[in-house]
Design a protein around this motif. Structure first.
Motif, PDB file in Angstrom:
ATOM      1  N   UNK A 298      48.249  39.891  47.821  1.00  0.00           N
ATOM      2  CA  UNK A 298      49.436  40.755  47.785  1.00  0.00           C
ATOM      3  C   UNK A 298      49.312  41.884  46.760  1.00  0.00           C
ATOM      4  N   UNK A 299      48.103  42.094  46.260  1.00  0.00           N
ATOM      5  CA  UNK A 299      47.947  43.078  45.187  1.00  0.00           C
ATOM      6  C   UNK A 299      46.729  43.961  45.453  1.00  0.00           C
ATOM      7  N   UNK A 300      46.861  45.244  45.142  1.00  0.00           N
ATOM      8  CA  UNK A 300      45.745  46.162  45.208  1.00  0.00           C
ATOM      9  C   UNK A 300      45.252  46.454  43.787  1.00  0.00           C
ATOM     10  N   UNK A 301      43.940  46.499  43.588  1.00  0.00           N
ATOM     11  CA  UNK A 301      43.431  46.732  42.232  1.00  0.00           C
ATOM     12  C   UNK A 301      43.757  48.138  41.747  1.00  0.00           C
ATOM     13  N   UNK A 302      44.110  48.229  40.485  1.00  0.00           N
ATOM     14  CA  UNK A 302      44.396  49.501  39.829  1.00  0.00           C
ATOM     15  C   UNK A 302      43.081  50.043  39.260  1.00  0.00           C
ATOM     16  N   UNK A 303      42.650  51.228  39.714  1.00  0.00           N
ATOM     17  CA  UNK A 303      41.360  51.751  39.284  1.00  0.00           C
ATOM     18  C   UNK A 303      41.310  52.012  37.783  1.00  0.00           C
ATOM     19  N   UNK A 304      42.484  52.153  37.129  1.00  0.00           N
ATOM     20  CA  UNK A 304      42.498  52.340  35.681  1.00  0.00           C
ATOM     21  C   UNK A 304      42.197  51.046  34.924  1.00  0.00           C
ATOM     22  N   UNK A 305      42.155  49.945  35.646  1.00  0.00           N
ATOM     23  CA  UNK A 305      41.892  48.639  35.010  1.00  0.00           C
ATOM     24  C   UNK A 305      40.516  48.090  35.358  1.00  0.00           C
ATOM     25  N   UNK A 306      39.705  48.851  36.104  1.00  0.00           N
ATOM     26  CA  UNK A 306      38.400  48.372  36.555  1.00  0.00           C
ATOM     27  C   UNK A 306      37.293  48.972  35.687  1.00  0.00           C
ATOM     28  N   UNK A 347      31.367  43.631  37.058  1.00  0.00           N
ATOM     29  CA  UNK A 347      32.630  44.349  37.062  1.00  0.00           C
ATOM     30  C   UNK A 347      33.708  43.515  36.384  1.00  0.00           C
ATOM     31  N   UNK A 348      34.517  44.171  35.577  1.00  0.00           N
ATOM     32  CA  UNK A 348      35.597  43.499  34.855  1.00  0.00           C
ATOM     33  C   UNK A 348      36.922  44.200  35.164  1.00  0.00           C
ATOM     34  N   UNK A 349      37.814  43.468  35.813  1.00  0.00           N
ATOM     35  CA  UNK A 349      39.152  43.995  36.086  1.00  0.00           C
ATOM     36  C   UNK A 349      40.107  43.346  35.088  1.00  0.00           C
ATOM     37  N   UNK A 350      40.745  44.158  34.259  1.00  0.00           N
ATOM     38  CA  UNK A 350      41.588  43.614  33.192  1.00  0.00           C
ATOM     39  C   UNK A 350      42.825  44.486  33.014  1.00  0.00           C
ATOM     40  N   UNK A 351      43.968  43.966  33.447  1.00  0.00           N
ATOM     41  CA  UNK A 351      45.228  44.702  33.308  1.00  0.00           C
ATOM     42  C   UNK A 351      45.769  44.635  31.878  1.00  0.00           C
ATOM     43  N   UNK A 353      43.838  44.897  29.012  1.00  0.00           N
ATOM     44  CA  UNK A 353      42.939  45.480  27.995  1.00  0.00           C
ATOM     45  C   UNK A 353      43.704  46.503  27.158  1.00  0.00           C
ATOM     46  N   UNK A 354      43.643  46.316  25.863  1.00  0.00           N
ATOM     47  CA  UNK A 354      44.309  47.219  24.942  1.00  0.00           C
ATOM     48  C   UNK A 354      45.768  46.885  24.690  1.00  0.00           C
ATOM     49  N   UNK A 355      46.280  45.844  25.337  1.00  0.00           N
ATOM     50  CA  UNK A 355      47.680  45.470  25.157  1.00  0.00           C
ATOM     51  C   UNK A 355      47.794  44.285  24.208  1.00  0.00           C
ATOM     52  N   UNK A 356      48.837  44.280  23.411  1.00  0.00           N
ATOM     53  CA  UNK A 356      49.088  43.138  22.534  1.00  0.00           C
ATOM     54  C   UNK A 356      49.604  41.950  23.333  1.00  0.00           C
ATOM     55  N   UNK A 357      50.485  42.210  24.286  1.00  0.00           N
ATOM     56  CA  UNK A 357      51.040  41.153  25.131  1.00  0.00           C
ATOM     57  C   UNK A 357      50.352  41.212  26.482  1.00  0.00           C
ATOM     58  N   UNK A 358      49.490  40.234  26.755  1.00  0.00           N
ATOM     59  CA  UNK A 358      48.719  40.217  27.988  1.00  0.00           C
ATOM     60  C   UNK A 358      49.316  39.277  29.046  1.00  0.00           C
ATOM     61  N   UNK A 359      50.467  38.695  28.786  1.00  0.00           N
ATOM     62  CA  UNK A 359      51.060  37.733  29.717  1.00  0.00           C
ATOM     63  C   UNK A 359      51.302  38.392  31.075  1.00  0.00           C
ATOM     64  N   UNK A 361      49.137  39.639  33.016  1.00  0.00           N
ATOM     65  CA  UNK A 361      48.150  40.675  33.316  1.00  0.00           C
ATOM     66  C   UNK A 361      46.905  40.028  33.918  1.00  0.00           C
ATOM     67  N   UNK A 362      46.578  40.388  35.130  1.00  0.00           N
ATOM     68  CA  UNK A 362      45.432  39.784  35.808  1.00  0.00           C
ATOM     69  C   UNK A 362      44.119  40.150  35.126  1.00  0.00           C
ATOM     70  N   UNK A 363      43.218  39.182  35.132  1.00  0.00           N
ATOM     71  CA  UNK A 363      41.844  39.434  34.693  1.00  0.00           C
ATOM     72  C   UNK A 363      40.915  38.824  35.727  1.00  0.00           C
ATOM     73  N   UNK A 364      39.923  39.609  36.167  1.00  0.00           N
ATOM     74  CA  UNK A 364      38.993  39.109  37.174  1.00  0.00           C
ATOM     75  C   UNK A 364      37.635  39.743  36.922  1.00  0.00           C
TER      76      UNK A 364
END
Length: 605
Positions: A298-306, A347-351, A353-359, A361-364
């Motif tokens: 149900x989700x499309x990857x955000x290119x800013x997080x890849x 490849x690292x997908x991390x929503x 990255x750079x955030x203090x609160x990562x709750x 946030x997908x990581x793949x």
């Protein structure tokens, strides 16, 4: 007209006016696996699922597997056939004509054919043939000595006759095998009428003979697995055996991972552990997109997080903990990624990255990353790590039930969903092993329960235990790092986190075991190595694969791929109530070597 297994399952489901979702709920098998089965593209389904479907539809497993078209044939459990998982997989998904397979097995010469192959593969006739050839050599030398002064008329013909009496074991046995196989082919060919001819790939007996000879070469080279008898003891007898030892007692929840039969190997492996990673960025990106769509439909990857890791992209920190280098985004680095220089990437997908609160946030991560054993991670970050409270460790077939975030389920139900989800994933395309849950740790978090799935790769029926670091089969083991396979489940229909859970591994320089030391001997050997002043609680009993790292010329671990020799070992996990330590005790498969490792202050694995 014969139907495939997928068509049979679909027909049975439609007859009961059920959807695939309803069938999944009724059987505990995921809808993705059922859809794959009905479309005849399911991989690594496992015969336990076939048995569950057969029981639900009240039909024989033989009917689903294609051994018979009758629904009322006596049901025979697959394990009674003595087939390997790989052989069962071939019958399930290769779409061969199973009626033809049945006729081949039913033929009167089939047993003779198998016996001839067995004699050839195991070299059972070698001694007799060598004796014949030795006698021929004696006769030949006698004739040569008798005619040393001069060769009479007919000497050459006599020597040629003697030479012809010598038996080439390889050539002779191959001839006997192909002769029997050709006879079966001729009989089967005549049995099929003009309206139902044999498949074109086997109408030529000579071509089939060549294929049979190639198969024999593969068996002799150990490229085809031969199953070895392991242990016929059931749980009650294993418990009794352990309790008979003066310094051992079996835990009530003892986990047992010992197959009755398995293809026992020793081999070399290395990282990345996946044999068929895409070698270029475009191939890796296609595989990444397939996996991302599977795990997060149900989700499309955000290119800013890849991001990508490797080549000119890495993370580094200075001595004060300040980050000095950062990962590069894929969208900004097409030139570097298209280049063949600089080595491999992942490849690292991390929503987060750079955030203090990562709750939340997908990581793949996906790709050949040596630090992650070549498989990457998946993390939904739905809960804060470290605050969960461990409750108990249970075997994967436990029927004990717990309330997860969405509903109450048993441990066994959750394990089936977990394994099905991984086996149905689109990558790797050609898995050479299966991923199995070896144990389940139940934990409590914020008023509900969750499962920590402790996984291992199943290679021919034996689970793996992989360690990286210093190690020896003599004396106390010392390991630097453990790289486990595990996953979390907070809901009954979703995997929260995965680590090192791709069903594939590099296997090189493999050799198989015809037999191994009995489990009974291993238990007695371990007991004899322990003090009699303590009664150790046996928490796990298993046959597993364990690594011996291969060191470089300087005697250090080779960080270029972390090569290791993988060996089968008997293993008992013991808890010492006096010092509260856990002892992992090993006996090599040949019964010659004992070793152990201590986990300080840990009451279970």
């Amino acid at each position: 007209m014969k139907t495939t297994m997928g068509e049979k399952i679909k027909d049975l489901r439609v007859e009961r006016h059920m959807t695939t979702k309803q069938l999944a709920q009724a059987t505990g098998i995921s809808e993705a696996v059922i859809n794959g089965l009905e479309n005849d593209n399911g991989r690594d389904v496992g015969y336990s699922r076939i048995v569950e479907l057969a029981k639900f539809f009240d039909v024989p497993t033989d009917f689903l597997l294609g051994f018979t078209e009758s629904r009322i044939t006596k049901n025979i459990e697959l394990k009674q056939l003595g087939l390997t998982d790989k052989a069962i997989e071939v019958l399930l998904v290769k779409h061969q004509d199973n009626e033809l397979v049945s006729k081949l097995i039913e033929h009167t010469e089939f047993v003779s054919l198998i016996n001839a192959i067995d004699i050839y593969v195991r070299q059972l006739a070698a001694k007799s043939i060598n004796t014949i050839n030795n006698l021929t050599a004696v006769v030949q030398r006698g004739v040569e000595n008798y005619t040393a002064a001069g060769q009479p008329e007919g000497y050459d013909d006599a020597m040629k006759y003697i030479n012809e009496t010598k038996v080439d074991e390889d050539e002779f046995l191959r001839y006997r095998i192909t002769e029997r196989f050709n006879q079966i082919l001729r009989d089967l060919h005549s049995e099929f009428n003009a309206d139902e001819q044999m498949p074109s790939v086997i109408t030529d007996a000579n071509e089939m003979s060549v294929n049979m000879i190639n198969l024999l070469d593969m068996v002799k080279k150990r490229e085809v697995e031969i199953e070895t008898p392991i242990c016929t003891l059931d749980r009650e007898n294993i418990t009794a055996l352990i309790n008979e030892q003066k310094n051992l007692t079996a835990a009530d929840s003892m986990i047992i991972n010992i197959p009755e039969r398995a293809a026992v190997l020793e081999f070399t492996t290395r990282t990345p552990m996946i044999p068929d990673w895409p070698q270029d960025y475009s191939g890796l990106k296609i595989a990444f997109d397939e996996m991302f769509a599977y795990w997060f439909p149900d989700k499309k990857p955000d290119e800013d997080c890849l991001y990508y890791v490797g080549k000119d992209s890495r993370e580094r920190w200075d001595d004060e903990g300040q980050q000095t280098e950062f990962l590069r985004k894929v969208k900004d680095s097409s030139k570097a990624l298209d280049s063949s220089e600089g080595g491999s990437i992942y490849l690292e997908y991390d929503e987060g990255k750079g955030k203090d609160d990562k709750s939340g946030c997908l990581e793949f991560n996906f790709g050949p990353d040596p630090e992650l054993a070549g498989v990457g991670t998946l993390d939904r970050r739905s809960f804060e790590r470290g605050r969960e409270k461990a409750i108990e460790l249970l075997p994967p077939d436990s029927e004990k039930r717990f309330k997860l975030a969405d509903k109450e389920v048993s441990v066994a139900e959750a394990v089936r969903f977990f394994e099905d989800s991984i086996s149905s994933a689109p990558y790797p395309k050609k898995p050479n092993c299966a991923l199995r849950v070896a144990a389940v740790e139940v934990f409590e978090d914020n008023g509900s329960y969750g499962f920590s799935m402790r996984c291992s790769k199943d290679i021919g029926g034996i689970l793996t235990e992989f360690f990286y670091g210093e190690g020896s089969f003599y004396g106390e083991r010392k390991y630097d790092t453990i790289i486990p396979s595990f996953g979390y489940m907070l809901r009954s229909d979703e995997i929260e986190m995965l680590q090192s859970c791709i069903p594939s591994i590099i296997i090189e320089d493999a050799a198989s075991y015809d037999r191994i030391s009995p489990f009974e001997d291993a238990v007695k050997r371990i007991s004899s190595e322990l003090t009699d002043e303590v009664t150790f609680e046996v928490q796990r009993a298993e046959l597993c694969y364990c690594q011996q790292p291969i060191k470089n010329e300087q005697g250090f671990l080779d960080i270029n791929g972390y090569p290791a020799r993988v060996l089968p070992v008997w293993k008992l996990t013991l808890f010492n109530p006096n010092d509260l330590n856990t002892y992992l005790c090993y006996v090599s498969a040949d019964g010659q070597e004992f070793s152990y490792w201590v986990k300080k202050g840990v009451s279970n694995e």
